[in-house]
Scaffold this motif. Sequence first.
Motif, short mmCIF file in Angstrom:
data_model
loop_
_atom_site.label_atom_id
_atom_site.label_comp_id
_atom_site.label_asym_id
_atom_site.label_seq_id
_atom_site.Cartn_x
_atom_site.Cartn_y
_atom_site.Cartn_z
N GLY A 136 0.63 -1.18 -0.10
CA GLY A 136 0.09 0.05 0.00
C GLY A 136 0.82 1.30 -0.16
N ARG A 137 0.09 2.44 -0.02
CA ARG A 137 0.82 3.52 -0.24
C ARG A 137 0.47 4.62 0.62
N LYS A 188 9.92 18.03 5.76
CA LYS A 188 10.81 16.71 6.72
C LYS A 188 10.02 15.38 6.66
N ILE A 189 8.82 15.15 6.01
CA ILE A 189 8.28 14.02 5.75
C ILE A 189 9.03 12.80 4.94
N PRO A 190 9.64 13.42 3.94
CA PRO A 190 10.45 12.13 3.19
C PRO A 190 11.32 11.46 4.07
N ALA A 191 12.08 12.11 5.00
CA ALA A 191 13.01 11.46 5.86
C ALA A 191 12.35 10.55 6.67
N ARG A 199 9.34 2.74 1.67
CA ARG A 199 10.29 2.64 0.22
C ARG A 199 9.80 3.35 -0.63
N GLY A 200 10.59 3.65 -1.48
CA GLY A 200 10.45 4.34 -2.70
C GLY A 200 9.88 5.62 -2.45
N VAL A 201 10.18 6.40 -1.49
CA VAL A 201 9.81 7.91 -0.97
C VAL A 201 10.35 8.68 -2.20
N GLU A 202 9.44 9.54 -2.63
CA GLU A 202 9.57 10.62 -3.48
C GLU A 202 8.68 12.13 -2.92
N CYS A 203 9.06 12.98 -3.19
CA CYS A 203 8.41 14.32 -2.99
C CYS A 203 8.36 15.03 -4.00
N THR A 286 4.46 14.17 -0.49
CA THR A 286 5.34 13.26 -0.25
C THR A 286 4.57 11.68 -0.30
N SER A 287 5.02 10.92 -0.86
CA SER A 287 4.57 9.55 -1.11
C SER A 287 5.52 8.35 -0.94
N GLY A 288 5.15 7.05 -0.51
CA GLY A 288 6.20 5.80 -0.43
C GLY A 288 5.29 4.65 -0.36
N ILE A 289 6.10 3.53 -0.50
CA ILE A 289 5.24 2.16 -0.49
C ILE A 289 5.57 1.38 0.83
#
Length: 292
Positions: A136-137, A188-191, A199-203, A286-289
């Motif tokens: 999920g994301r 700050k959310i990506p970190a 994982r696969g975090v991008e902003c 910001t999103s990630g899996i």
Amino acid sequence: MAEYYWDNQIEYLRNTRWLYYNDDYLEFLVERVWRIKQAVHMIDYGCGFGYMGLKLLPLLPVGSRYTGLDQGSELIKHAKELFAHTSYQAEFIECDIETVQVERAYDIAISHAFLLHMSEPRMILEKMIGSVVDGGRVICFEPHWIANMSSYVLSGIEQSSFMQLGVLQKLYEQDASRSGKDGNIGMKIPAMLSQLGVRGVECRVSDRVNFLDQHMAEQDKHTLYNAFIEEGLGAMPDNRNEINAQLMERGLTAEEANNQYEAEVSFAKTFNENEYMTYAPNMKITSGIVNR
């Protein structure tokens, strides 16, 4: 029970959220960045009146569902009324998000301009991560206030005459240190997500740039100007002594507080419906899996 502040801000929310994104950019995120090809069940932390559900559901595959969580009884009531006029599958749960237990049953967990108001945003992120299934994301639409403050141009006016970036940065940082509520959390959310195992975090950054143009239709100009004022851009500050006292309680010196007050007064006196102004909200997306 104490009155919930945001229950009395529904009109403000309705009148200003549209300043942040163009619909085609949200469509681009859904289709080209997040690549959502199958129906999903989305949970929205701090959903308000369901704004993000109303924006995203038309872009998601048919059969997608939406669950909104919020503490505001009036917000939830208004959301139900709005969604009653749609065909979307949606439910709304009035709850304290800091204490509610959410099952791991959702494909996507989102927040929109919510984590900045939380004294323990990391804990909320952990809840969001815990509520999505494997693969999920998590998606967070959150501000970086100091970038927002630097992104006004009032035609013919030096920005430094009405926007004290150094003082504002100090104010935001001291607010976050004192209360945990961080208006700069978007960057700050990506970190934070990566540190929590996402994982696969991008902003990304919101695309919309709002331009008060003296050649636009009068009604459009009036609507945009009023939205700016409701957003706090060029609004006349209240009583000097009260405002200065509040700013000093938040960590400014007496001189810094008074200069900030004067800057806001200068902005309010200069800005009117017949000026040119350009404003970019700079929301960070910001999103990630989640892979367990």
